[in-house]
Design an enzyme around this catalytic site. Structure first.
Site, mmCIF file in Angstrom:
data_model
loop_
_atom_site.group_PDB
_atom_site.id
_atom_site.type_symbol
_atom_site.label_atom_id
_atom_site.label_comp_id
_atom_site.label_asym_id
_atom_site.label_seq_id
_atom_site.Cartn_x
_atom_site.Cartn_y
_atom_site.Cartn_z
ATOM 1 N N SER A 98 0.833 -1.393 -0.320
ATOM 2 C CA SER A 98 -0.147 -0.166 -0.037
ATOM 3 C C SER A 98 1.594 1.239 0.337
ATOM 4 O O SER A 98 1.402 1.365 -0.754
ATOM 5 C CB SER A 98 -1.566 -0.196 1.538
ATOM 6 O OG SER A 98 -1.544 0.868 1.155
ATOM 7 N N ASP A 239 -1.811 6.128 -3.348
ATOM 8 C CA ASP A 239 -0.951 6.035 -3.133
ATOM 9 C C ASP A 239 -0.556 5.256 -3.645
ATOM 10 O O ASP A 239 -1.096 4.677 -5.053
ATOM 11 C CB ASP A 239 -1.255 5.392 -1.456
ATOM 12 C CG ASP A 239 -2.738 4.108 -1.962
ATOM 13 O OD1 ASP A 239 -3.184 3.990 -2.522
ATOM 14 O OD2 ASP A 239 -2.767 3.505 -0.280
ATOM 15 N N ASP A 241 -0.980 0.851 -4.174
ATOM 16 C CA ASP A 241 -2.405 0.796 -5.036
ATOM 17 C C ASP A 241 -3.342 0.971 -4.919
ATOM 18 O O ASP A 241 -4.419 0.219 -5.081
ATOM 19 C CB ASP A 241 -2.244 -0.709 -3.628
ATOM 20 C CG ASP A 241 -2.975 -0.511 -2.363
ATOM 21 O OD1 ASP A 241 -2.824 0.226 -2.159
ATOM 22 O OD2 ASP A 241 -3.540 -0.978 -2.176
ATOM 23 N N ASP A 243 -5.617 2.808 -2.962
ATOM 24 C CA ASP A 243 -6.631 2.917 -2.097
ATOM 25 C C ASP A 243 -7.442 3.266 -1.269
ATOM 26 O O ASP A 243 -7.926 3.020 -0.444
ATOM 27 C CB ASP A 243 -7.291 0.880 -1.637
ATOM 28 C CG ASP A 243 -5.936 1.170 -0.507
ATOM 29 O OD1 ASP A 243 -5.112 1.960 -0.514
ATOM 30 O OD2 ASP A 243 -5.496 0.104 0.547
#
Length: 452
Positions: A98, A239, A241, A243
């Site tokens: 992440s 960010d 990933d 999400d």
């Protein structure tokens, strides 16, 4: 030592539990469960260099258990949650840490409905990672196959665009998008461009080492600067990933997840299409009173996407999110999707014929200081040492409708410390006093202080 945290497995790449042997065993454990449902797992990742190692180890474990693996390559986490449903797969697996730096990596797991697996299943997987599974290996004829899923990027782009009202276009709107050199580097700008926007994309040149490095939602300064330079209508930072989303308005002022949720709640409530919403314990106290004024029942969950989703499902919430920028729109997604959330914001601007600064100006978060504190000693020991000071802090903040949050992160070796209250001077004073006490106790000083 448990390998699962608040958002799957995460840690330093090539170090337990993200070493190749443990990841291989995790792949076997996932395969053992996945084959109870079907024969296919879809697997995506972000752009960090260790993703190649993690992908290879997971795939080896999965195919050894007789599971076919569809490789998606670099894709946002939410894309895997969407495609696992569309492709009727048994599970979806995401290789990502992440918002963490390239040094870390992780594994997130979705069930066949695109929902992060429950704690009970994590415990089963954890047990099987440590178990002897040789007797469960597939016979040679039954070993899994590996293939790349063609057209996955296009499928996801069309899905995201489909959440935007068909009668609207982004023509005439200038948007800066920071893709954090992460999973959405080839998708973020494309979505807005195909809907007609003039798009300026930054953070779209990943090299395996620059994911989240001085860019994206954790470092939005470059996005802010570009918005001001370009005279853009809005800036959108993702960010690693994709999400979470952090926004800045046309004046370069940053907007956090609470303000995004508040704006969406207000708009949906005006159309009578929302009665319940959810946030986590980290959200501003002032969002509770704001929701009451709107006539929306606001529910709070523990920190983490899974807890938030559980709360949303239990109370039939239309929208949920975290202050950090995780936003879930249940009509469209089963997990936080920064691109879907960004399109929701843009649709509100168009439908209300307002600028970004206008749609976010209605909600004012309570003054707060947020510090992320690295630590080396045991957290429980720190909590015992700092306990009396926290009691004094809570008593002082109680006079200004405030509170203190002191909790360990489930994804990094950090203590999340939040002090908020209606008196900004008292909040700043209390935060400084708490930092001094932590230094006296031998805990490292907080990093990246944030005053709102």
């Amino acid at each position: 030592m448990n390998i699962f945290g608040t958002d799957g497995v995460r840690g330093r790449a090539n170090v337990y539990p993200m070493d190749p042997i443990t990841v291989l065993r995790l792949g076997m454990a996932i395969g053992l469960e996945a084959r109870k449902v079907g024969t296919q797992v879809v697997l995506g990742k972000d752009t960090r260099i260790s993703g190649y190692m993690v992908e290879s180890a997971l795939v080896s474990g999965l195919v050894a258990m007789g599971v076919n693996v569809g490789l998606l390559g670099p894709m946002p986490t939410a894309a895997i949650a969407t495609l696992v449903r569309n492709l009727r797969a048994s599970m979806g697996v995401v290789i990502s840490a992440s918002h963490n730096s390239y040094l870390d990596n992780g594994v997130k797991i979705f069930d066949s409905e695109g929902i992060k697996i429950p704690l009970e299943l994590e415990e089963v997987l954890e047990s099987n990672v440590r178990a002897e599974l040789s007797s469960d290996l597939a016979q040679v004829r039954g070993m899994g196959k590996v293939y790349r899923i063609a057209g996955a990027v296009g499928r996801y782009i069309e899905f995201v665009k489909g959440t935007f009202p068909k009668r609207l276009k982004l023509s005439g709107m200038k948007i800066v998008v920071d893709c954090a050199n992460g999973a959405a580097y080839h998708i973020g700008g494309e979505v807005f461009w195909e809907l007609g926007a003039d798009v300026v994309v930054i953070g779209n040149k990943p090299d395996g080492l620059n994911i989240n490095h001085n860019c994206g939602s954790l470092h939005p300064e470059g996005m802010v600067q570009k918005v001001l330079e370009e005279g853009a209508d809005i800036g959108i930072a993702l960010d690693g990933d994709a999400d979470r989303v952090v926004v800045c308005d046309e004046k370069g002022r940053l907007v956090d997840g609470d303000q995004v949720i508040a704006s969406i709640m207000r708009h949906l409530r005006a159309t009578k299409s929302i009665t319940d919403a959810a946030v986590t314990t980290m959200s501003s106290k002032s969002i509770d009173s704001y929701a009451r004024e709107l006539g929306v029942r606001l529910h709070r969950s523990e920190v983490g996407d899974r807890h938030l989703v559980d709360t949303m499902r239990r109370h039939s919430c239309s929208v949920g999110g975290e202050k950090s920028g995780h936003i879930i729109l249940w009509e469209h997604s089963t997990t936080s999707d920064s691109l879907v959330a960004a399109l929701q914001i843009l649709s509100i601007m168009l439908l209300e014929n307002k600028s970004a600064s206008s749609i976010f100006g209605d909600f004012v978060p309570m003054p707060r200081v947020h510090r992320d504190i690295p630590y080396s000693m045991e957290f429980d020991h720190i909590a015992r040492l700092i306990g009396p000071t926290l009691s004094d802090v809570e008593q002082a903040l109680g006079r200004v409708n405030g509170r203190v949050i002191f909790r360990r992160s489930g994804t990094e070796r950090l203590i999340r410390c939040v002090i908020e209250g209606e008196d900004p001077k008292l909040v700043a004073l209390v935060a400084d006093e708490l930092s001094i006490k932590l230094r006296e106790l031998g805990v490292e000083n907080g990093v990246e202080p944030e005053m709102q």
